[in-house]
Design a protein around this motif. Structure first.
Motif, PDB file in Angstrom:
ATOM      1  N   SER A  19     -10.210   3.297   6.186  1.00 47.31           N
ATOM      2  CA  SER A  19      -9.939   3.667   4.794  1.00 47.31           C
ATOM      3  C   SER A  19      -9.915   2.478   3.838  1.00 47.31           C
ATOM      4  O   SER A  19     -10.203   2.636   2.646  1.00 47.31           O
ATOM      5  CB  SER A  19      -8.597   4.415   4.702  1.00 47.31           C
ATOM      6  N   GLN A  20      -9.565   1.273   4.343  1.00 54.65           N
ATOM      7  CA  GLN A  20      -9.530   0.063   3.511  1.00 54.65           C
ATOM      8  C   GLN A  20     -10.086  -1.122   4.301  1.00 54.65           C
ATOM      9  O   GLN A  20      -9.400  -2.139   4.487  1.00 54.65           O
ATOM     10  CB  GLN A  20      -8.089  -0.232   3.071  1.00 54.65           C
ATOM     11  N   PRO A  21     -11.338  -1.045   4.724  1.00 58.71           N
ATOM     12  CA  PRO A  21     -11.866  -2.100   5.603  1.00 58.71           C
ATOM     13  C   PRO A  21     -11.884  -3.493   4.980  1.00 58.71           C
ATOM     14  O   PRO A  21     -11.698  -4.492   5.690  1.00 58.71           O
ATOM     15  CB  PRO A  21     -13.286  -1.621   5.924  1.00 58.71           C
ATOM     16  N   LYS A  22     -12.060  -3.575   3.667  1.00 60.13           N
ATOM     17  CA  LYS A  22     -12.115  -4.902   3.041  1.00 60.13           C
ATOM     18  C   LYS A  22     -10.785  -5.636   3.170  1.00 60.13           C
ATOM     19  O   LYS A  22     -10.755  -6.862   3.320  1.00 60.13           O
ATOM     20  CB  LYS A  22     -12.518  -4.798   1.571  1.00 60.13           C
ATOM     21  N   LEU A  32       0.824  -1.210   0.000  1.00 63.13           N
ATOM     22  CA  LEU A  32       0.000   0.000   0.000  1.00 63.13           C
ATOM     23  C   LEU A  32       0.856   1.257   0.000  1.00 63.13           C
ATOM     24  O   LEU A  32       1.909   1.320   0.620  1.00 63.13           O
ATOM     25  CB  LEU A  32      -0.903   0.012   1.236  1.00 63.13           C
ATOM     26  N   GLU A  33       0.395   2.263  -0.707  1.00 61.71           N
ATOM     27  CA  GLU A  33       1.068   3.566  -0.761  1.00 61.71           C
ATOM     28  C   GLU A  33       0.246   4.600   0.013  1.00 61.71           C
ATOM     29  O   GLU A  33      -0.832   4.295   0.531  1.00 61.71           O
ATOM     30  CB  GLU A  33       1.254   3.993  -2.220  1.00 61.71           C
ATOM     31  N   GLU A  34       0.750   5.814   0.047  1.00 64.31           N
ATOM     32  CA  GLU A  34       0.105   6.889   0.813  1.00 64.31           C
ATOM     33  C   GLU A  34      -1.370   7.042   0.437  1.00 64.31           C
ATOM     34  O   GLU A  34      -2.238   7.139   1.313  1.00 64.31           O
ATOM     35  CB  GLU A  34       0.843   8.203   0.581  1.00 64.31           C
ATOM     36  N   ASP A  35      -1.676   7.042  -0.849  1.00 62.71           N
ATOM     37  CA  ASP A  35      -3.066   7.214  -1.288  1.00 62.71           C
ATOM     38  C   ASP A  35      -3.958   6.070  -0.808  1.00 62.71           C
ATOM     39  O   ASP A  35      -5.144   6.280  -0.518  1.00 62.71           O
ATOM     40  CB  ASP A  35      -3.138   7.316  -2.816  1.00 62.71           C
ATOM     41  N   ASP A  36      -3.396   4.867  -0.740  1.00 62.17           N
ATOM     42  CA  ASP A  36      -4.180   3.721  -0.276  1.00 62.17           C
ATOM     43  C   ASP A  36      -4.539   3.878   1.198  1.00 62.17           C
ATOM     44  O   ASP A  36      -5.670   3.580   1.607  1.00 62.17           O
ATOM     45  CB  ASP A  36      -3.391   2.422  -0.481  1.00 62.17           C
ATOM     46  N   TYR A  37      -3.578   4.346   1.980  1.00 56.62           N
ATOM     47  CA  TYR A  37      -3.847   4.547   3.403  1.00 56.62           C
ATOM     48  C   TYR A  37      -4.895   5.647   3.612  1.00 56.62           C
ATOM     49  O   TYR A  37      -5.719   5.565   4.526  1.00 56.62           O
ATOM     50  CB  TYR A  37      -2.564   4.914   4.145  1.00 56.62           C
TER      51      TYR A  37
END
Length: 358
Positions: free
Chosen positions: A67-70, A40-45
């Motif tokens: 931000s990325q619960p799945k 994961l990168e900054e945008d993903d977080y």
């Protein structure tokens, strides 16, 4: 998350204590190791909600429950599919103290609630599929990134960067979130400073009193190196005596060392503990690149020997471990009788850095 899981009937699950009489329970493995696989990168977080956050958030793994619960839900499911009976919430740093690194103190309780709901959803899904093997959620309280016992300044031994009361306040808020999210019990883990753990235990008991409820509490400390002591200087036995008054469901060790080096300290606790004993070691020691090289089969060989020696009731993995490790461990201890807790006896037990029994 949009997945909906039917609610479990009341009293549909055996208690952990009942199950632990018959078999060794399996705890999950490392969350951080699994998150790293997603690169994961900054945008993903940041996700959509935190796209305009004023500072970098990459590395804030607990934030991913928002931000990325799945991703977090899928990791829980991988561990459950590998054989885990107990999964840990992704809340290791979800206190106001640790979240201050990202200026996200105000999100701490929300993160605890969301993380526990994700774990609860995954655990209940698997329990409904196989009701004879109930799954449990351990609400995690991590050690924070501060220590109440040790000075951060070598030139000022009396200095502290956090107080007992500040720790209690942070842990209380987090505990409220874990309970609201649906945790089966509270896991105070990776304890390197016994005073931090005492603050956590006090906070948990205070919240129980406030809400007029009680959940089982698991305690897991960290032996930091070959000295056989926690960072605040206690031996494993002394550490146990310092916290046995909390009457925990389980007491054990995790992190820092691999199963080969951790064994003697697990045995030290096993010889004294009147409760269940847990252990979730690292997958060996990190190499020069900070990676863990011990494969699941090798880790399972060590933990199988622990089980055959009657040392443990709950086993899993910490840093570097994965569903592959947990599956190997689950297969290795299957059918081995669990450790029997030590019968209580009336002795005076005191501890400073060393234990004293009279």
């Amino acid at each position: 998350m949009t997945t909906t899981v039917a609610k479990l009937p009341t009293n549909s699950k055996q208690s952990v204590s009942e199950i632990a009489k018959d078999r060794i329970l399996i705890l999950d493995g490392a969350m951080g190791t699994m998150i790293q696989r997603y690169k994961l990168e900054e945008d993903d977080y940041r996700g959509e909600r935190f796209v305009d956050w004023h500072c970098d958030v990459k590395g804030n793994n607990d934030l991913l429950v928002l931000s990325q619960p799945k991703i977090i839900y899928d990791i829980h499911c991988e561990y459950l599919d590998a054989g885990a009976d107990i999964i840990e919430t992704n809340t290791f740093n979800a206190t106001t103290i640790s979240m201050a690194d990202y200026d996200m103190q105000s999100l701490a309780k929300e993160i605890n609630i969301a993380a526990t709901k994700l774990a609860r959803e995954a655990a209940d899904k698997f329990t409904l599929e196989t009701p004879d093997k109930p799954r449990f959620v351990a609400g995690v309280l991590g050690p924070t990134n501060r220590t109440a016992s040790i000075s951060p300044d070598v030139n000022d031994p009396g200095k502290r960067n956090v107080s007992f009361d500040e720790l209690v306040e942070a842990y209380s808020e987090a505990t409220h979130g874990l309970i609201e999210g649906g945790a089966d019990f509270i896991l105070i883990e990776t304890i390197f400073d016994t005073l931090n753990a005492k603050a956590a235990a006090f906070a948990v008991d205070s919240v129980f009193d406030e809400l007029n409820l009680t959940l089982p509490v698991m305690i897991s400390g960290t032996i930091t190196d070959a000295s056989g002591r926690t960072l605040s200087g206690q031996t494993a036995e002394a550490f146990y005596y310092s916290l046995r008054h909390t009457n925990p469901l389980s007491f054990g060790l995790n992190c820092a060392l691999g199963p080969d080096l951790l064994r003697q300290y697990v045995e030290e606790i096993s010889n004294q503990a009147e409760c269940l004993v847990s252990a979730h070691p690292n997958a060996g020691l990190p190499n020069e690149f900070g990676e863990y090289d011990m494969e699941g089969d090798e880790m399972a060989i060590h933990i199988k020997e622990w089980a055959e020696s009657g040392l443990v009731n709950i086993v899993g993995g910490c840093c570097g471990s994965s569903p592959e490790h947990i599956q190997a461990i689950a297969n290795a201890v299957q059918g081995i009788k669990p450790r029997k807790p030590i019968e209580s006896n009336f002795k005076l037990r005191l501890s400073g850095l060393e234990p004293f029994v009279h």
